[in-house]
Design a protein around this motif. Structure first.
Motif, short mmCIF file in Angstrom:
data_model
loop_
_atom_site.label_atom_id
_atom_site.label_comp_id
_atom_site.label_asym_id
_atom_site.label_seq_id
_atom_site.Cartn_x
_atom_site.Cartn_y
_atom_site.Cartn_z
N GLN A 156 -12.07 5.87 -3.20
CA GLN A 156 -11.65 5.18 -1.87
C GLN A 156 -11.70 3.42 -2.26
OE1 GLN A 156 -13.06 7.24 1.93
NE2 GLN A 156 -14.09 8.55 0.51
N ALA A 157 -12.86 3.13 -3.05
CA ALA A 157 -13.40 1.89 -3.48
C ALA A 157 -11.98 1.36 -4.10
CB ALA A 157 -14.37 1.73 -4.00
N GLU A 158 -11.34 2.05 -5.15
CA GLU A 158 -10.27 1.78 -5.82
C GLU A 158 -9.24 1.19 -4.85
OE1 GLU A 158 -9.91 4.63 -9.09
OE2 GLU A 158 -11.64 3.78 -9.79
N VAL A 159 -8.77 2.38 -3.96
CA VAL A 159 -7.58 2.04 -3.37
C VAL A 159 -7.72 0.74 -2.42
CG1 VAL A 159 -6.22 2.99 -1.46
CG2 VAL A 159 -7.21 4.47 -3.17
N ILE A 160 -9.16 0.46 -1.78
CA ILE A 160 -9.11 -0.59 -0.89
C ILE A 160 -9.15 -1.96 -1.66
CG2 ILE A 160 -11.20 -1.87 0.04
CD1 ILE A 160 -12.36 1.03 0.88
N ALA A 161 -9.44 -1.72 -2.87
CA ALA A 161 -9.37 -2.97 -3.72
C ALA A 161 -8.01 -3.27 -4.07
CB ALA A 161 -10.38 -3.06 -4.88
N LYS A 162 -7.26 -2.15 -4.47
CA LYS A 162 -5.85 -2.47 -4.88
C LYS A 162 -4.92 -3.01 -3.69
CE LYS A 162 -2.95 0.51 -7.47
NZ LYS A 162 -2.61 1.81 -7.72
N ILE A 163 -5.47 -2.58 -2.47
CA ILE A 163 -4.55 -2.95 -1.07
C ILE A 163 -4.69 -4.34 -0.81
CG2 ILE A 163 -4.09 -2.52 1.23
CD1 ILE A 163 -4.04 0.49 0.58
N ALA A 164 -6.19 -4.37 -0.94
CA ALA A 164 -6.63 -5.91 -0.46
C ALA A 164 -6.39 -6.82 -1.27
CB ALA A 164 -8.24 -5.76 -0.26
N TYR A 165 -6.20 -6.68 -2.49
CA TYR A 165 -5.94 -7.68 -3.60
C TYR A 165 -4.45 -8.11 -3.39
CZ TYR A 165 -4.58 -9.93 -7.72
OH TYR A 165 -4.18 -10.82 -8.98
N LYS A 166 -3.28 -7.24 -3.23
CA LYS A 166 -2.17 -7.57 -2.59
C LYS A 166 -1.91 -8.11 -1.46
CE LYS A 166 0.46 -5.54 -6.13
NZ LYS A 166 1.52 -6.29 -6.58
N LEU A 167 -2.58 -7.70 -0.34
CA LEU A 167 -2.59 -8.51 0.85
C LEU A 167 -3.25 -9.80 0.72
CD1 LEU A 167 -3.64 -5.61 3.36
CD2 LEU A 167 -1.32 -6.42 3.17
N GLY A 168 -4.17 -9.84 -0.21
CA GLY A 168 -4.70 -11.09 0.12
C GLY A 168 -3.80 -12.29 -0.83
N ARG A 169 -3.03 -11.93 -1.67
CA ARG A 169 -2.06 -12.55 -2.35
C ARG A 169 -0.71 -12.85 -1.57
NH1 ARG A 169 -3.53 -13.74 -7.70
NH2 ARG A 169 -1.30 -14.34 -7.86
N ARG A 170 -0.88 -12.43 -0.43
CA ARG A 170 0.64 -12.20 0.44
C ARG A 170 1.86 -11.47 0.05
NH1 ARG A 170 -3.27 -13.28 3.14
NH2 ARG A 170 -3.24 -15.14 4.46
N GLU A 171 1.16 -10.51 -0.67
CA GLU A 171 2.18 -9.45 -1.31
C GLU A 171 2.08 -8.10 -0.58
OE1 GLU A 171 1.53 -9.23 -5.50
OE2 GLU A 171 1.39 -11.44 -5.88
N THR A 172 3.09 -7.33 -0.79
CA THR A 172 3.21 -5.95 0.25
C THR A 172 2.59 -5.10 -0.86
OG1 THR A 172 4.78 -6.89 1.29
CG2 THR A 172 4.45 -4.30 1.35
N PRO A 173 1.54 -4.49 -0.55
CA PRO A 173 1.03 -3.19 -1.41
C PRO A 173 2.08 -2.19 -1.65
CG PRO A 173 -0.47 -3.53 0.41
CD PRO A 173 0.88 -4.42 0.76
N GLU A 174 2.11 -1.64 -3.27
CA GLU A 174 3.33 -0.58 -3.29
C GLU A 174 2.88 0.42 -2.68
OE1 GLU A 174 1.28 -0.91 -7.37
OE2 GLU A 174 2.09 -2.64 -6.04
N ASN A 175 3.93 1.38 -2.62
CA ASN A 175 3.54 2.86 -2.33
C ASN A 175 2.62 3.48 -3.00
OD1 ASN A 175 4.14 3.94 0.46
ND2 ASN A 175 6.04 3.87 0.12
N MET A 176 1.63 4.14 -2.62
CA MET A 176 1.02 5.03 -3.44
C MET A 176 0.88 6.42 -3.04
SD MET A 176 -2.77 3.48 -2.95
CE MET A 176 -2.46 1.51 -3.11
N GLN A 177 0.33 7.43 -3.84
CA GLN A 177 0.00 8.53 -3.76
C GLN A 177 -0.93 8.86 -2.53
OE1 GLN A 177 -1.89 10.83 -7.12
NE2 GLN A 177 -1.07 12.75 -6.29
N ASP A 178 -0.66 9.91 -1.63
CA ASP A 178 -1.58 9.81 -0.41
C ASP A 178 -1.31 8.89 0.56
OD1 ASP A 178 -2.69 12.27 -1.64
OD2 ASP A 178 -3.87 10.94 -3.00
#
Ligand code: GAL
Length: 331
Positions: free
Chosen positions: A290-312
Motif C-alpha cells: 500500500q505504501a508503494e502505491v501511495i508513494a507512486k501516486i503522490a509523487y505523480k500528483l505532486g509533480r502535477r502529472e496524472t498517475p498512470e493506471n495500475m493493477q487493482d
C-alpha cells in the motif's frame, strides 16, 4: 504551483526565485493515530518508499508526518497548516472517514491533490475532484481469507477447535471501530465463508475493541470469566486485538484453556505468534504494497502529472490484495 511557491515564500521566508528551479517535492502525511500498531508500520513503509523514490527519480522529497491523535479537529488544523505552507501533495489517513468533503474542497481550492489511505472516504466524496485517490484493501477479501484460514485449520485439526465435539463452533468476536469499512465487512465475509464451508457457527459474544490491544485484552478477560473453555475460537478484525486476547489467555488461571485465534494485518508480533503456534493464522494487510502505491501516486500528483493506471486501480481507488499467513508458511 505558483500559488504554492508564493505561499511558501510567505510562510518559510524563502523567495520565489530561491524556490524556482528547485527539484524539491514536499509531501504531508497525516496519520489518524500513530499509536495504532498497523498505522505505525505503514508510517515506516511510507517513509521508506519515498526515500526509494527520491533515489530513483533524483529529486529531493521532504516527507512531513503528523499524528492527528484520534481527533478530526486536530487533523483539520494540520491540513490547514500544510496547505498554508504550500505542500505539493497530501496523503491523508482520515480520523473520521465520513468527514472528507470539506477537506477535499480545501485541497481543490488550493490545488493540492490528496491521496487518502486506509480509512476510506465515501464514494460520493471521492468523486468531488479528479485529483483525489484512495489506497486501501478489499475488506471482504480480507474476511474471506480469514474464513479460509479457519477452514484449512479445522479440516486438519478438528479436535483442536471443536473441543466439545458438538459440531458447532462457539466463537467470540473482536471487532474494530464501529463505522470503519474494515470492521463489519471483514466480520461478515469471514463468518459467511466459514458457513459456506459447511461449518455451523454460534456467536457467544462480540464487541468493538477499536483495533486496540488493551481493549481486546479487556474484552477477552470478561469472556474468559463468563464462558471459560466453552470458547472455541476468537475471530479478530485485526492482530492488535488478537494479541490482546492472547495476553488475556496467558494469565495463570487460564493455563488449562486452549482457544484458537485468527487475526488480520500481519504485524511483526502476530507473525511471531503464528510461527510459534499461539495463533492459528493471520491475513497480510500489505503495508509495504500500500505504501508503494501511495508513494507512486503522490509523487505523480505532486509533480502535477496524472498517475498512470495500475493493477487493482478502479476509478482512482486502488485495493492492494491480501495474503493468507499460516504457521506452515513461516516455518
Ligand atoms: C485497518 C487495520 C487495523 C487498523 C485500522 C486503522 O485496516 O487492520 O489494524 O490499523 O485499519 O484504520
Amino acid at each position: 504551483m505558483l500559488c504554492a511557491v508564493l505561499l511558501m515564500s510567505l510562510f518559510c521566508g524563502c523567495t520565489a526565485e530561491e524556490k524556482s528551479g528547485s527539484e524539491e517535492l514536499r509531501v504531508g502525511v497525516l496519520l489518524f493515530n500513530e499509536d495504532d500498531l498497523f498505522i505505525s508500520s505503514m508510517k515506516q513503509e511510507i517513509d521508506k518508499c519515498f526515500r526509494r523514490k527520491e533515489k530513483e527519480e533524483g529529486c529531493r522529497i521532504t516527507v512531513s508526518f503528523s499524528d492527528s491523535m484520534g481527533s478530526q479537529t486536530t487533523q483539520n488544523e494540520q491540513i490547514d497548516t500544510f496547505i498554508k505552507r504550500g505542500y505539493d501533495v497530501l496523503c491523508i489517513n482520515l480520523v473520521d472517514r465520513t468527514d472528507a468533503a470539506a477537506i477535499i474542497d480545501k485541497g481543490k481550492k488550493a490545488d493540492i491533490p490528496i491521496v487518502f489511505f486506509n480509512r476510506e472516504p465515501v464514494s460520493a466524496d471521492l468523486s468531488r475532484w479528479s485529483k483525489i485517490y484512495y489506497v486501501g484493501t478489499d475488506a471482504s477479501e480480507g474476511g474471506r481469507l480469514q474464513g479460509e484460514i479457519f477452514l484449512d485449520y479445522y479440516k486438519k485439526y478438528p479436535e483442536r477447535i471443536d473441543k466439545n465435539g458438538d459440531g458447532i463452533i462457539q466463537y467470540v468476536l473482536l471487532e474494530g471501530e464501529p463505522g470503519h469499512q474494515d470492521a463489519a465487512i471483514r466480520t461478515e465475509s469471514c463468518i459467511k465463508k466459514i458457513q459456506e464451508g459447511g461449518v455451523e457457527m454460534y456467536r457467544l459474544a462480540g464487541a468493538n475493541a477499536n483495533w486496540r490491544l488493551n481493549q481486546g485484552k479487556e474484552k477477552m478477560e470478561g469472556w474468559l470469566t463468563e464462558f471459560g473453555n466453552e470458547i472455541e475460537v476468537v475471530i479478530s478484525n485485526n492482530d492488535a486485538m488478537a494479541l490482546g486476547a492472547l495476553d488475556a489467555m496467558s494469565a495463570s488461571q487460564w493455563s488449562d484453556i486452549h482457544i484458537e485465534v485468527v487475526g488480520m494485518d500481519g504485524i511483526e508480533e502476530a507473525l511471531l505468534a503464528v510461527k510459534d503456534g499461539r495463533m492459528m493464522g493471520t491475513v497480510m494487510n500489505d503495508a509495504q504494497g500500500q505504501a508503494e502505491v501511495i508513494a507512486k501516486i503522490a509523487y505523480k500528483l505532486g509533480r502535477r502529472e496524472t498517475p498512470e493506471n495500475m493493477q487493482d486501480m478502479n476509478d482512482r481507488v486502488v485495493r492492494v490484495p491480501h495474503d493468507k499467513i499460516s504457521a506452515e508458511m513461516l516455518r
